[in-house]
Scaffold this motif. Sequence first.
Motif, short mmCIF file in Angstrom:
data_model
loop_
_atom_site.label_atom_id
_atom_site.label_comp_id
_atom_site.label_asym_id
_atom_site.label_seq_id
_atom_site.Cartn_x
_atom_site.Cartn_y
_atom_site.Cartn_z
N LEU A 67 12.72 37.70 72.20
CA LEU A 67 12.41 39.07 72.58
C LEU A 67 12.00 39.92 71.38
CD1 LEU A 67 15.33 39.68 75.09
CD2 LEU A 67 12.95 39.13 75.63
N ARG A 68 12.56 39.60 70.19
CA ARG A 68 12.28 40.41 69.00
C ARG A 68 10.80 40.33 68.58
NH1 ARG A 68 15.99 38.20 65.53
NH2 ARG A 68 17.64 39.17 66.75
N GLN A 69 10.11 39.28 69.02
CA GLN A 69 8.69 39.13 68.65
C GLN A 69 7.82 40.22 69.26
OE1 GLN A 69 7.33 34.81 68.81
NE2 GLN A 69 9.25 34.69 69.97
N ILE A 115 2.65 31.93 75.98
CA ILE A 115 4.00 31.43 76.28
C ILE A 115 3.89 30.31 77.30
CG2 ILE A 115 6.26 32.05 77.23
CD1 ILE A 115 5.57 34.95 76.26
N GLU A 116 4.54 29.19 77.05
CA GLU A 116 4.39 28.02 77.91
C GLU A 116 5.51 27.87 78.94
OE1 GLU A 116 3.97 24.61 75.43
OE2 GLU A 116 1.99 25.20 74.68
N ASP A 117 6.64 28.53 78.76
CA ASP A 117 7.78 28.35 79.67
C ASP A 117 8.21 29.71 80.22
OD1 ASP A 117 10.18 27.77 80.94
OD2 ASP A 117 10.70 26.20 79.52
N HIS A 167 11.18 44.97 77.14
CA HIS A 167 11.01 43.56 77.47
C HIS A 167 9.51 43.26 77.59
CE1 HIS A 167 11.32 39.83 79.80
NE2 HIS A 167 12.56 39.75 79.34
N PRO A 168 9.07 42.05 77.19
CA PRO A 168 7.64 41.73 77.28
C PRO A 168 7.07 41.89 78.68
CG PRO A 168 8.98 39.77 76.81
CD PRO A 168 9.82 40.95 76.57
#
Length: 345
Positions: A338-340, A324-326, A108-109
């Motif tokens: 998540l795949r990014q 990431i904004e949110d 996970h990021p």
Amino acid sequence: MRDKMMELKNATLEALEKLADQKDLQDLKVRILGKKGELTAILRNMGQLSAEERPLIGQIANEVRELLEEQISKKASEIVQKEQEKQLAKENIDVTLPGRPVITGSQHPLTLVAKEIEDIFLGLGYEVAEGPEVEKDYYNFEALNLPKNHPARDMQDSFYITEEFLMRTHTSPVQVRTMERMKSEVPVKIICPGRVYRRDDDDATHSHVFMQAEGLVIDKHIRMSDLKGTLLTFARQMFGEHQQIRLRPSFFPFTEPSAEVDVSCIICEGKGCRVCKQTGWLEILGSGMVHPKVLEMSGYDPEIYSGFAFGMGIERIAMLKYGIEDIRQFYMNDTRFLRQFQKKA
């Protein structure tokens, strides 16, 4: 009676040739060989035979039963085989078609960012410390210079389980527990990553559950300049070697003096843009020198020892690092998002 058994045998064998279904075969078996079947019905008349005929008819009956059972069993195997062949023909696979790709998972990021933060501070000689998420009020507040009814407790609206226990609102209790365990030993150099809980707004930048990473250093002659140098090193390793930081005066009950720390905007490099609201700076964490009362309550003499502490939201760091904004994206389990972050082999 012998003739009846022969007729039954021949009729059954003829019927078997025409059967192609398991259920029909079972029905035939029950009808012919069952307890109330036709063969049993014929044998009920054995009492009418003479003593000389009974052994002969009994032998014939056994031979007929064995033959029919054998043929029925053989027919059952044939039906099963044909059904399997039919099913296999229906499920025929074209082995020349390309295979389906195996989609592998990835970290996970937030896990990636947490590990990166840990690695940076491990490289600076820190140790990773952990503690319970269900925490005592004493460790979460009182030992951090936040006694009961202290107005600063309102800054961290909390989830209480009982009057004594609550879901921790920060990872600072881990620092207190570590200081108690060390029993005035120095140096203390720890980084405390973990999940925390607050009754916060659920919007694009806030969440009831989020992750923090806090650091603590205690030793003799620790100064504010040590804190600034440490955080500058962290900012450059996390966001780029040309990053700058600035410290703005702030208030935290457990540090004095206290400071909010900003990093030069990673989007515009300090020139001013929409992300940094034209200021050229982005807030990343809070910090300060450990309050003398906190040192004293954990067994350290503030006349001899000093220290600094800092705390950052891991989501905040991840949002800045990846644009990431949110914050809710981290918890929606959207595989497209998540795949990014999946590392390429």
